[in-house]
Design a protein around this motif. Structure first.
Motif, PDB file in Angstrom:
ATOM      1  N   GLY A  45      47.771  42.359  42.663  1.00 53.59           N
ATOM      2  CA  GLY A  45      47.814  41.060  42.019  1.00 53.59           C
ATOM      3  C   GLY A  45      48.055  39.887  42.941  1.00 53.59           C
ATOM      4  O   GLY A  45      48.038  38.732  42.505  1.00 53.59           O
ATOM      5  N   GLY A  46      48.303  40.160  44.210  1.00 55.30           N
ATOM      6  CA  GLY A  46      48.497  39.068  45.152  1.00 55.30           C
ATOM      7  C   GLY A  46      47.200  38.333  45.414  1.00 55.30           C
ATOM      8  O   GLY A  46      46.125  38.748  44.989  1.00 55.30           O
ATOM      9  N   GLN A  80      55.797  37.817  36.972  1.00 58.88           N
ATOM     10  CA  GLN A  80      55.051  36.606  36.634  1.00 58.88           C
ATOM     11  C   GLN A  80      55.624  35.466  37.455  1.00 58.88           C
ATOM     12  O   GLN A  80      56.821  35.175  37.366  1.00 58.88           O
ATOM     13  N   VAL A 125      46.610  31.062  46.056  1.00 59.90           N
ATOM     14  CA  VAL A 125      46.733  30.172  44.909  1.00 59.90           C
ATOM     15  C   VAL A 125      47.199  28.809  45.405  1.00 59.90           C
ATOM     16  O   VAL A 125      47.902  28.709  46.416  1.00 59.90           O
ATOM     17  N   VAL A 171      50.944  37.212  49.008  1.00 60.93           N
ATOM     18  CA  VAL A 171      50.828  36.007  48.184  1.00 60.93           C
ATOM     19  C   VAL A 171      50.823  34.813  49.120  1.00 60.93           C
ATOM     20  O   VAL A 171      51.744  34.635  49.917  1.00 60.93           O
ATOM     21  N   SER A 224      49.872  29.821  39.323  1.00 62.14           N
ATOM     22  CA  SER A 224      50.563  31.028  38.866  1.00 62.14           C
ATOM     23  C   SER A 224      49.837  32.281  39.335  1.00 62.14           C
ATOM     24  O   SER A 224      48.618  32.268  39.552  1.00 62.14           O
ATOM     25  N   LEU A 225      50.606  33.335  39.480  1.00 57.49           N
ATOM     26  CA  LEU A 225      50.074  34.667  39.750  1.00 57.49           C
ATOM     27  C   LEU A 225      50.948  35.669  39.005  1.00 57.49           C
ATOM     28  O   LEU A 225      52.140  35.421  38.796  1.00 57.49           O
ATOM     29  N   ARG A 226      50.343  36.802  38.671  1.00 54.31           N
ATOM     30  CA  ARG A 226      51.130  37.900  38.124  1.00 54.31           C
ATOM     31  C   ARG A 226      50.914  39.131  38.986  1.00 54.31           C
ATOM     32  O   ARG A 226      49.789  39.614  39.139  1.00 54.31           O
TER      33      ARG A 226
END
Length: 122
Positions: free
Chosen positions: A7-8, A81, A11, A118, A16-18
């Motif tokens: 999920g990285g 989240q 952004v 991330v 947002s990222l989860r």
């Protein structure tokens, strides 16, 4: 237990990222789960943790109010989240698990996933 984080990504600031972490190989609900992160040139730091049942959570002051940790024991998955991301959140995020500690420090998690990058652009 084996941990696989995903999920990285990249952004923009404010986005947002989860993150997700799928566990396998053992009874997931026996483990306290957490997320740690490590930025380039910095020490590894605690981000968030969640109890075995999911009823209790704790966060680093730097992410409190922006990040939410949760788990689905039926799916053997823990989530992070992340909202209102900024450049200081740029790091490799690690999913971690502890079988024997109820409130482990960052160094006390026995199991680690491979990490997911991330990157927050300003």
């Amino acid at each position: 237990v084996q941990l696989q984080a995903s999920g990285g990504g990249l952004v923009q600031a404010g986005g947002s990222l989860r993150l997700s972490c799928a566990a396998s190989g053992s009874t997931f609900s026996n483990y306290v789960m957490g997320w740690l992160r490590q930025a380039p040139g910095k020490e590894r730091e605690f981000v968030a943790t969640i109890s075995r049942s999911g009823g209790s959570t704790a966060y680093a002051d730097s992410v409190k109010g922006r990040f939410t940790i949760s788990r689905d024991n039926a799916k053997n998955t823990v989530y992070l989240q992340m909202n209102s991301l900024n450049a200081v959140d740029t790091a490799v995020y690690y999913c971690v698990a502890s079988r024997w500690n109820s409130a482990p420090k960052a160094s006390e998690y026995e199991y680690w996933g491979q990490g997911t990058q991330v990157t927050v652009s300003s």
